[in-house]
Design an enzyme around this catalytic site. Structure first.
Site, PDB file in Angstrom:
ATOM      1  N   ASP A  34     -20.262 -37.061  -9.495  1.00 49.53           N
ATOM      2  CA  ASP A  34     -19.945 -39.019  -9.745  1.00 49.53           C
ATOM      3  C   ASP A  34     -21.450 -39.162  -8.656  1.00 49.53           C
ATOM      4  O   ASP A  34     -22.189 -39.771  -8.392  1.00 49.53           O
ATOM      5  CB  ASP A  34     -19.040 -39.730  -9.249  1.00 49.53           C
ATOM      6  N   ALA A  35     -20.952 -38.778  -7.740  1.00 52.44           N
ATOM      7  CA  ALA A  35     -21.898 -38.945  -5.859  1.00 52.44           C
ATOM      8  C   ALA A  35     -23.474 -38.609  -6.769  1.00 52.44           C
ATOM      9  O   ALA A  35     -24.210 -39.620  -6.322  1.00 52.44           O
ATOM     10  CB  ALA A  35     -21.071 -38.300  -5.346  1.00 52.44           C
ATOM     11  N   GLU A  36     -23.560 -37.421  -6.910  1.00 57.06           N
ATOM     12  CA  GLU A  36     -24.464 -37.363  -7.056  1.00 57.06           C
ATOM     13  C   GLU A  36     -25.392 -37.940  -8.112  1.00 57.06           C
ATOM     14  O   GLU A  36     -26.475 -37.834  -7.904  1.00 57.06           O
ATOM     15  CB  GLU A  36     -24.931 -35.581  -7.341  1.00 57.06           C
ATOM     16  N   LEU A  84     -20.916 -51.259 -14.231  1.00 59.62           N
ATOM     17  CA  LEU A  84     -20.813 -52.117 -12.417  1.00 59.62           C
ATOM     18  C   LEU A  84     -22.127 -51.880 -11.476  1.00 59.62           C
ATOM     19  O   LEU A  84     -22.171 -50.573 -11.967  1.00 59.62           O
ATOM     20  CB  LEU A  84     -19.621 -52.511 -12.394  1.00 59.62           C
ATOM     21  N   GLU A 115      -9.579 -55.391  -8.064  1.00 59.19           N
ATOM     22  CA  GLU A 115      -9.326 -54.393  -8.938  1.00 59.19           C
ATOM     23  C   GLU A 115      -9.289 -52.729  -8.368  1.00 59.19           C
ATOM     24  O   GLU A 115      -9.975 -52.351  -8.410  1.00 59.19           O
ATOM     25  CB  GLU A 115      -9.303 -54.349  -9.884  1.00 59.19           C
ATOM     26  N   LYS A 117     -10.570 -49.078  -9.573  1.00 53.74           N
ATOM     27  CA  LYS A 117     -11.448 -48.671 -10.162  1.00 53.74           C
ATOM     28  C   LYS A 117     -11.049 -47.636 -10.263  1.00 53.74           C
ATOM     29  O   LYS A 117     -11.234 -46.869  -9.879  1.00 53.74           O
ATOM     30  CB  LYS A 117     -12.673 -48.752  -9.479  1.00 53.74           C
ATOM     31  N   ASP A 119     -10.507 -44.112 -12.367  1.00 53.60           N
ATOM     32  CA  ASP A 119     -11.498 -42.965 -13.178  1.00 53.60           C
ATOM     33  C   ASP A 119     -11.182 -41.872 -14.373  1.00 53.60           C
ATOM     34  O   ASP A 119     -10.947 -41.163 -13.812  1.00 53.60           O
ATOM     35  CB  ASP A 119     -11.324 -41.687 -11.942  1.00 53.60           C
ATOM     36  N   GLU A 178      -9.361 -49.425 -19.525  1.00 51.12           N
ATOM     37  CA  GLU A 178      -9.456 -47.820 -19.478  1.00 51.12           C
ATOM     38  C   GLU A 178      -8.427 -46.567 -19.180  1.00 51.12           C
ATOM     39  O   GLU A 178      -7.292 -47.075 -18.973  1.00 51.12           O
ATOM     40  CB  GLU A 178     -10.167 -47.860 -17.124  1.00 51.12           C
ATOM     41  N   TYR A 230      -7.906 -54.801 -18.542  1.00 52.86           N
ATOM     42  CA  TYR A 230      -8.056 -56.168 -17.794  1.00 52.86           C
ATOM     43  C   TYR A 230      -9.286 -56.710 -18.201  1.00 52.86           C
ATOM     44  O   TYR A 230      -9.717 -57.487 -17.189  1.00 52.86           O
ATOM     45  CB  TYR A 230      -9.036 -54.908 -16.547  1.00 52.86           C
ATOM     46  N   LYS A 317     -17.275 -48.380  -4.328  1.00 46.82           N
ATOM     47  CA  LYS A 317     -17.401 -46.921  -4.292  1.00 46.82           C
ATOM     48  C   LYS A 317     -16.622 -46.456  -3.222  1.00 46.82           C
ATOM     49  O   LYS A 317     -16.777 -46.517  -1.798  1.00 46.82           O
ATOM     50  CB  LYS A 317     -18.226 -46.018  -4.653  1.00 46.82           C
ATOM     51  N   CYS A 411      -9.186  -2.842   2.906  1.00 47.64           N
ATOM     52  CA  CYS A 411      -9.092  -4.059   3.275  1.00 47.64           C
ATOM     53  C   CYS A 411     -10.967  -3.211   4.298  1.00 47.64           C
ATOM     54  O   CYS A 411     -10.781  -3.139   4.842  1.00 47.64           O
ATOM     55  CB  CYS A 411      -8.046  -4.192   4.334  1.00 47.64           C
ATOM     56  N   CYS A 414      -9.994  -3.501   7.880  1.00 50.74           N
ATOM     57  CA  CYS A 414      -8.809  -2.123   9.088  1.00 50.74           C
ATOM     58  C   CYS A 414      -9.252  -1.119   7.724  1.00 50.74           C
ATOM     59  O   CYS A 414      -8.757  -0.139   8.157  1.00 50.74           O
ATOM     60  CB  CYS A 414      -7.125  -2.525   9.516  1.00 50.74           C
ATOM     61  N   CYS A 429      -2.640  -6.831   1.786  1.00 48.33           N
ATOM     62  CA  CYS A 429      -3.235  -4.949   2.606  1.00 48.33           C
ATOM     63  C   CYS A 429      -1.861  -3.947   3.477  1.00 48.33           C
ATOM     64  O   CYS A 429      -1.340  -5.388   3.766  1.00 48.33           O
ATOM     65  CB  CYS A 429      -3.770  -5.654   4.425  1.00 48.33           C
ATOM     66  N   CYS A 434      -2.945  -3.636  11.111  1.00 47.22           N
ATOM     67  CA  CYS A 434      -4.448  -3.693  10.780  1.00 47.22           C
ATOM     68  C   CYS A 434      -4.111  -5.452  11.704  1.00 47.22           C
ATOM     69  O   CYS A 434      -3.671  -6.138  11.838  1.00 47.22           O
ATOM     70  CB  CYS A 434      -4.262  -4.779   9.370  1.00 47.22           C
TER      71      CYS A 434
END
Length: 675
Positions: A34-36, A84, A115, A117, A119, A178, A230, A317, A411, A414, A429, A434
């Site tokens: 969402d941020a991108e 929005l 209010e 938000k 998701d 929502e 709402y 946000k 491992c 070791c 391991c 070790c």
């Protein structure tokens, strides 16, 4: 940016955002976070404002949401379902408030409704007379998808309204809200998906969207959907504010969010935002911000809207806690018990203000379940203060030559054999010598809740083990001042402080010493239980499994682990070495007789908020010494809530359940009076 470059960039952004919107809104399969998405959209909005003549007819800024899938009937919205505009900082909120003042001419502080938000997935419910007649998704904002049969399966959606005392309501009106899936319900749903061989959902929002748009409403009925509302798309006599509207919806039988709050001015709004952010991860559902609405409906109407957003509302946000990035490598970490943990090395990405470059992959089962591979593009999540984890893989971006990842047979530290014990998720391991296991055991031994050896940090431990100066806990006490001073980056003062800390740690309580040994499944609480039954280390070493299992709170698995530890010759040799050095000096415990009752005996205690005069681990130890049991969540079985600063939703729940509440001062007074 010159005209030609702007035109090219606008074209690229338009096509990319439209494709991402299609993936998100129609296929419920997002390929970026969402941020991108917000960053791309904000860049496009900025370019279109600077070069309005270059705005394309198919620009995503001209429409809301996605299109329709062929298999749903279209349904017209009575008024457009708008998106929005986003805000991310207090300054954004101040500028929003200033715009409202300029447009309305109002000079004092304005009233707003703040209010949560949610998701989730937007839903419209259309009632004719008093019966649910139709339901629709957002669709393209003007026309949605008819999902009436599915909406009727949601238990929080009223099928029939009791309108006898609401004679002023219009004959037909639409309610908007929502649809979500709560966190606990989501976990159960994904467990069922895995058990039936189905692919688990990436997050609650995707699960809600997929469930709401099922062709077979019987499947939707099996999904734990929940709806908050709402808004009403109609003018209602006597209802003049958003707050009154929310109260009306609640009276009509709809679920409205209890954390909605009336605020006056920006400062109260920002306080509400900060409060929501503090309790965000304690709430039973996902939030990604706070919606701010002008409270008075006539002001909303006069302000109107622009092409895709109302002028009278904005979404503030939260900092992102989920982002997309690329896995560059998968490393193997070995812990003190030999447990092998795969860790993803990521292209660094900022999540919630913190740069994340690694994420735990837990075990091979988790890797297989999510099909995680090197070079995959993935969603990474960091909720609260937890270790970052991979949520899901964007398979569409996977390189053609990728291969499934498998844990190695030996491992990497070791080269000893790695095996998976039947019945366990972890691989281990098998070489107890070790170096990685030795470092882990010593870190645990020296930790604050164990021997509390101040100054013995991770880098110093690695140096001591790598130089073979320390192969076990007892070797720590053989270190002399000359050896310590000659270590890398070790000043004389630091060496002296560490030497003194080692000397001080020779007289631990029996409880702390047992915990320091790093016995599997033996934490601070179990160590306390053992000390109450076995007042000396010798008695514990000689105990039998049936004796251990009789202790309340210790089951067969823990008892077997304790007995196995004290039957291992290497462990007994290490205990003897520690004893010969003099670490056993004060390790006899003197518990109070059973007849001497402690104030918190058997009581379940929850801690919430920030404690100023102690840390959480100290508070938990005090609770244990007073006979109490520390638990993490509030329920009707909780006896006491200890409250610090900024307590969050647990305090509200405690009030509702009439749970005894102690301030930090009350709690410390209880401790002082019962030492």
């Amino acid at each position: 940016m010159i005209h030609k470059e702007a035109q090219k960039r606008i074209g690229i952004l338009t096509e990319h955002i439209n494709q991402h919107a299609f993936q998100y809104y129609l296929l419920d399969n997002p390929t970026i976070s969402d941020a991108e998405y917000d960053r791309l959209m904000n860049e496009l909005i900025d370019l279109e404002q600077r070069y309005p003549q270059l705005k394309r007819a198919d620009s995503p800024t001209q429409r809301v949401g996605g299109g329709l899938l062929d298999h749903f009937e279209p349904i017209n919205h009575p008024t457009p379902m708008l998106s929005l505009q986003n805000a991310f900082t207090k300054q954004d909120l101040i500028e929003f408030d200033e715009r409202i003042h300029r447009m309305t001419g109002f000079t004092g502080d304005l009233e707003y409704m703040a209010e949560p938000k949610l998701d989730g997935v937007a839903l419209e419910l259309i009632y004719n007379e008093d019966v649910l007649e139709a339901a629709a998704t957002r669709g393209d904002g003007l026309v949605g998808e008819n999902i009436t049969a599915n909406a009727r399966t949601i238990r929080s959606v009223p099928l029939k309204l009791n309108l006898e005392k609401f004679t002023y309501l219009p004959k037909t009106f639409a309610v908007r809200g929502e649809v979500i899936i709560r966190k606990k319900d989501f976990e159960v749903l994904n467990q069922k998906q895995i058990q039936t061989g189905e692919k688990p959902f990436a997050n609650p929002r995707n699960a809600a969207a997929g469930s709401l748009r099922q062709l077979d409403s019987r499947i939707t009925a099996q999904r734990p959907l929940f709806a908050f509302v709402y808004a009403v798309c109609a003018e209602i006599e006597g209802i003049t504010t958003q707050k009154q509207l929310l109260n009306l919806l609640a009276e009509l039988g709809f679920q409205t969010n209890p954390h909605a709050k009336l605020c006056v001015g920006v400062e109260e709004l920002w306080d509400a935002y900060t409060r929501l952010q503090q309790i965000r991860f304690d709430l039973p559902y996902e939030l990604d911000g706070m919606v701010v609405k002008v409270n008075h409906l006539d002001v909303q109407k006069n302000l109107g809207e622009i092409s895709r957003s109302p002028r009278w509302a904005i979404a503030v946000k939260f900092p992102a806690h989920q982002e997309t990035t690329v896995i560059r490598d998968i490393l193997i970490q070995v812990g003190r018990t030999g447990a092998v943990t795969p860790v993803a090395v990521l292209d660094p990405v900022r999540i919630g203000g913190v740069e994340v470059s690694r994420a735990t992959l837990h075990n091979q089962d988790e890797i297989d379940r999510k099909d995680i591979r090197v070079a995959d593009t993935v969603f990474v999540q960091r909720a609260g203060d937890v270790i970052p984890e991979i949520v899901s893989v964007v398979v569409a971006k996977r390189p053609a030559n990728s291969k499934p990842f498998r844990l190695p047979d030996s491992c990497p530290i070791c080269h000893g054999a790695i095996h998976r014990i039947p019945g366990e998720a972890a691989h281990r391991c098998t070489n107890i010598n070790c170096p990685a296991q030795i470092k882990g055991r010593i870190r645990h031994f020296a930790s604050r809740a164990a021997m509390d050896i101040d100054g013995l940090g991770e880098k110093l431990i690695s140096q001591l083990v790598d130089k073979k100066l320390v192969t076990g806990m007892a070797d720590l006490y053989k270190l002399d001042r000359y050896t310590l001073i000659n270590l890398e980056r070790m000043a004389e003062k630091s060496a002296d402080n560490l030497f003194e800390a080692l000397h001080r740690s020779k007289s631990p309580s029996l409880e702390r010493f047992i915990f320091s040994l790093g016995i599997r499944h033996v934490g601070e609480q179990v160590a306390k239980l053992l000390v109450e039954t076995f007042p000396s280390l010798d008695e514990l070493v000689q105990s039998e499994q049936d004796q251990l299992e009789k202790i309340p709170g210790i089951g067969p698995q823990v008892a077997a682990s304790i007995q196995s530890f004290f039957r291992d010759k290497k462990n007994l040799d290490e205990l003897k070495r520690l004893g010969d050095i003099g670490v056993f000096a004060s390790m006899t415990s003197h518990p109070k007789p059973l007849s001497s009752a402690r104030p918190l005996d058997g009581k379940k205690v929850v801690i919430t908020g920030t404690l100023n005069r102690m840390d959480r681990s100290q508070a938990k130890r005090i609770i244990q010494k007073l006979g109490g049991i520390t638990v993490s969540s509030i329920s009707k079985n909780t006896d006491i809530l200890v409250v610090g600063d900024n307590p969050g939703s647990k305090l509200d729940k405690a009030h509702k359940l009439s749970i005894n509440i102690l301030t930090e001062s009350d709690f410390l007074s209880l401790w002082e009076n019962n030492k």
